[in-house]
Design a protein around this motif. Structure first.
Motif, PDB file in Angstrom:
ATOM      1  N   VAL A   1      -2.990  27.386 -55.012  1.00 39.06           N
ATOM      2  CA  VAL A   1      -1.878  26.668 -55.647  1.00 39.06           C
ATOM      3  C   VAL A   1      -0.595  27.490 -55.590  1.00 39.06           C
ATOM      4  O   VAL A   1       0.473  26.981 -55.240  1.00 39.06           O
ATOM      5  CB  VAL A   1      -2.238  26.288 -57.102  1.00 39.06           C
ATOM      6  N   VAL A   2      -0.692  28.773 -55.886  1.00 35.24           N
ATOM      7  CA  VAL A   2       0.492  29.638 -55.877  1.00 35.24           C
ATOM      8  C   VAL A   2       1.061  29.759 -54.465  1.00 35.24           C
ATOM      9  O   VAL A   2       2.270  29.619 -54.252  1.00 35.24           O
ATOM     10  CB  VAL A   2       0.160  31.032 -56.465  1.00 35.24           C
ATOM     11  N   VAL A   3       0.212  29.999 -53.484  1.00 26.73           N
ATOM     12  CA  VAL A   3       0.671  30.144 -52.096  1.00 26.73           C
ATOM     13  C   VAL A   3       1.251  28.829 -51.592  1.00 26.73           C
ATOM     14  O   VAL A   3       2.297  28.815 -50.929  1.00 26.73           O
ATOM     15  CB  VAL A   3      -0.479  30.644 -51.191  1.00 26.73           C
TER      16      VAL A   3
ATOM     17  N   ALA B   1       5.809  25.972 -49.583  1.00 20.22           N
ATOM     18  CA  ALA B   1       6.521  24.688 -49.555  1.00 20.22           C
ATOM     19  C   ALA B   1       7.960  24.866 -50.022  1.00 20.22           C
ATOM     20  O   ALA B   1       8.891  24.326 -49.416  1.00 20.22           O
ATOM     21  CB  ALA B   1       5.794  23.660 -50.410  1.00 20.22           C
ATOM     22  N   ASP B   2       8.154  25.628 -51.078  1.00 20.83           N
ATOM     23  CA  ASP B   2       9.499  25.874 -51.597  1.00 20.83           C
ATOM     24  C   ASP B   2      10.338  26.652 -50.593  1.00 20.83           C
ATOM     25  O   ASP B   2      11.513  26.321 -50.369  1.00 20.83           O
ATOM     26  CB  ASP B   2       9.414  26.617 -52.929  1.00 20.83           C
TER      27      ASP B   2
ATOM     28  N   HIS C   1      11.282  24.358 -47.732  1.00 23.43           N
ATOM     29  CA  HIS C   1      12.266  23.381 -48.197  1.00 23.43           C
ATOM     30  C   HIS C   1      13.658  24.010 -48.285  1.00 23.43           C
ATOM     31  O   HIS C   1      14.642  23.436 -47.798  1.00 23.43           O
ATOM     32  CB  HIS C   1      11.840  22.817 -49.549  1.00 23.43           C
ATOM     33  N   ARG C   2      13.756  25.189 -48.869  1.00 26.28           N
ATOM     34  CA  ARG C   2      15.053  25.870 -48.979  1.00 26.28           C
ATOM     35  C   ARG C   2      15.633  26.194 -47.607  1.00 26.28           C
ATOM     36  O   ARG C   2      16.830  25.999 -47.361  1.00 26.28           O
ATOM     37  CB  ARG C   2      14.932  27.150 -49.801  1.00 26.28           C
ATOM     38  N   ARG C   3      14.785  26.684 -46.701  1.00 26.84           N
ATOM     39  CA  ARG C   3      15.234  27.017 -45.347  1.00 26.84           C
ATOM     40  C   ARG C   3      15.720  25.760 -44.619  1.00 26.84           C
ATOM     41  O   ARG C   3      16.770  25.771 -43.985  1.00 26.84           O
ATOM     42  CB  ARG C   3      14.090  27.684 -44.577  1.00 26.84           C
ATOM     43  N   SER C   4      14.990  24.664 -44.748  1.00 27.70           N
ATOM     44  CA  SER C   4      15.380  23.407 -44.101  1.00 27.70           C
ATOM     45  C   SER C   4      16.699  22.883 -44.658  1.00 27.70           C
ATOM     46  O   SER C   4      17.563  22.421 -43.905  1.00 27.70           O
ATOM     47  CB  SER C   4      14.280  22.357 -44.274  1.00 27.70           C
ATOM     48  N   MET C   5      16.877  22.953 -45.970  1.00 27.77           N
ATOM     49  CA  MET C   5      18.113  22.469 -46.582  1.00 27.77           C
ATOM     50  C   MET C   5      19.307  23.316 -46.135  1.00 27.77           C
ATOM     51  O   MET C   5      20.383  22.787 -45.862  1.00 27.77           O
ATOM     52  CB  MET C   5      17.985  22.476 -48.107  1.00 27.77           C
TER      53      MET C   5
ATOM     54  N   VAL D   1       2.378  12.379 -38.871  1.00 29.42           N
ATOM     55  CA  VAL D   1       3.000  13.698 -38.969  1.00 29.42           C
ATOM     56  C   VAL D   1       3.948  13.670 -40.168  1.00 29.42           C
ATOM     57  O   VAL D   1       4.847  12.839 -40.220  1.00 29.42           O
ATOM     58  CB  VAL D   1       3.785  14.053 -37.684  1.00 29.42           C
ATOM     59  N   PRO D   2       3.747  14.574 -41.134  1.00 25.70           N
ATOM     60  CA  PRO D   2       4.633  14.592 -42.297  1.00 25.70           C
ATOM     61  C   PRO D   2       5.964  15.271 -41.963  1.00 25.70           C
ATOM     62  O   PRO D   2       5.993  16.293 -41.271  1.00 25.70           O
ATOM     63  CB  PRO D   2       3.845  15.407 -43.327  1.00 25.70           C
ATOM     64  N   TYR D   3       7.046  14.679 -42.463  1.00 24.93           N
ATOM     65  CA  TYR D   3       8.385  15.218 -42.235  1.00 24.93           C
ATOM     66  C   TYR D   3       9.137  15.329 -43.553  1.00 24.93           C
ATOM     67  O   TYR D   3       8.977  14.487 -44.433  1.00 24.93           O
ATOM     68  CB  TYR D   3       9.211  14.307 -41.319  1.00 24.93           C
ATOM     69  N   LEU D   4       9.990  16.348 -43.633  1.00 24.07           N
ATOM     70  CA  LEU D   4      11.016  16.416 -44.660  1.00 24.07           C
ATOM     71  C   LEU D   4      12.253  15.822 -44.004  1.00 24.07           C
ATOM     72  O   LEU D   4      12.667  16.270 -42.930  1.00 24.07           O
ATOM     73  CB  LEU D   4      11.293  17.859 -45.082  1.00 24.07           C
ATOM     74  N   VAL D   5      12.826  14.798 -44.622  1.00 22.46           N
ATOM     75  CA  VAL D   5      14.007  14.131 -44.082  1.00 22.46           C
ATOM     76  C   VAL D   5      15.196  14.510 -44.952  1.00 22.46           C
ATOM     77  O   VAL D   5      15.173  14.299 -46.160  1.00 22.46           O
ATOM     78  CB  VAL D   5      13.830  12.598 -44.075  1.00 22.46           C
ATOM     79  N   VAL D   6      16.214  15.102 -44.328  1.00 19.94           N
ATOM     80  CA  VAL D   6      17.427  15.490 -45.035  1.00 19.94           C
ATOM     81  C   VAL D   6      18.563  14.648 -44.468  1.00 19.94           C
ATOM     82  O   VAL D   6      18.748  14.583 -43.252  1.00 19.94           O
ATOM     83  CB  VAL D   6      17.746  16.993 -44.845  1.00 19.94           C
ATOM     84  N   GLY D   7      19.292  13.988 -45.358  1.00 23.81           N
ATOM     85  CA  GLY D   7      20.365  13.115 -44.898  1.00 23.81           C
ATOM     86  C   GLY D   7      21.667  13.370 -45.625  1.00 23.81           C
ATOM     87  O   GLY D   7      21.681  13.834 -46.767  1.00 23.81           O
ATOM     88  N   ASP D   8      22.765  13.057 -44.937  1.00 19.64           N
ATOM     89  CA  ASP D   8      24.089  13.178 -45.545  1.00 19.64           C
ATOM     90  C   ASP D   8      25.059  12.302 -44.774  1.00 19.64           C
ATOM     91  O   ASP D   8      24.824  11.959 -43.614  1.00 19.64           O
ATOM     92  CB  ASP D   8      24.567  14.630 -45.526  1.00 19.64           C
TER      93      ASP D   8
END
Length: 169
Positions: free
Chosen positions: A35-37, A42-43, A46-50, A132-139
């Protein structure tokens, strides 16, 4: 009269109790570690992708006033691909849709992400394309309804967490 327990029986019970305690402790430690890893990885992803997405949006904003046709969009996609680790870009300008990957189009954009971007807010969400799971970032890129969505694959994260889970089991 006092009952005498044979020493073999006592040793057997003690061994079983020790094995049960060790197994439960190992299980709790393995689940807690997983759980910790998982949360940390994931965090971090997520931060790197953003961070990468924000830089890509800035580059796109600078170039968006000059880019209107498919050839110019491909040039923008190539330029952005060198700078970032996303898997696909979907650029929506008015009624036109440009995508760097034919498998990922406008229909892959989650409705809640699209609604937030249309309201002028950078946002992100999760989507799955062909399992395939994706993180989608939009603006929003320019004021007159230009939107850009970056798709970051989460498959590497999923695979590494599956490997970790298998090792811990």
């Amino acid at each position: 009269m006092q009952t005498v327990i044979p020493t073999n029986r006592f040793r057997w019970r003690l061994t079983v109790a020790f094995v049960v305690v060790a197994a439960v402790s190992a299980g709790v430690l393995a689940v807690g570690s997983y759980v910790v890893v998982r949360e940390h990885r994931a965090d971090a992803q997520h931060r790197r992708s953003m961070k990468e997405a924000r830089l890509s949006f800035e580059v796109a904003r600078d170039a968006s006033s000059r880019r209107v046709n498919a050839k110019q969009m491909n040039s923008l996609f190539t330029e952005l691909s060198r700078r970032s680790a996303f898997d696909a870009i979907v650029y929506v300008a008015g009624g036109r849709v440009f995508s760097s990957d034919s498998a990922i189009g406008q229909s892959a954009i989650p409705n809640d992400v699209r609604a937030e971007v249309r309201n002028g807010r950078e946002t992100n969400g999760n989507a799955a394309v062909d399992a395939v799971p994706y993180l989608v970032v939009g603006d929003r890129i320019t004021k007159p309804r230009s939107e850009m969505y970056l798709f970051y694959s989460q498959m590497g994260l999923s695979n590494s967490l599956a490997d970790l889970r298998n090792v811990l089991v």
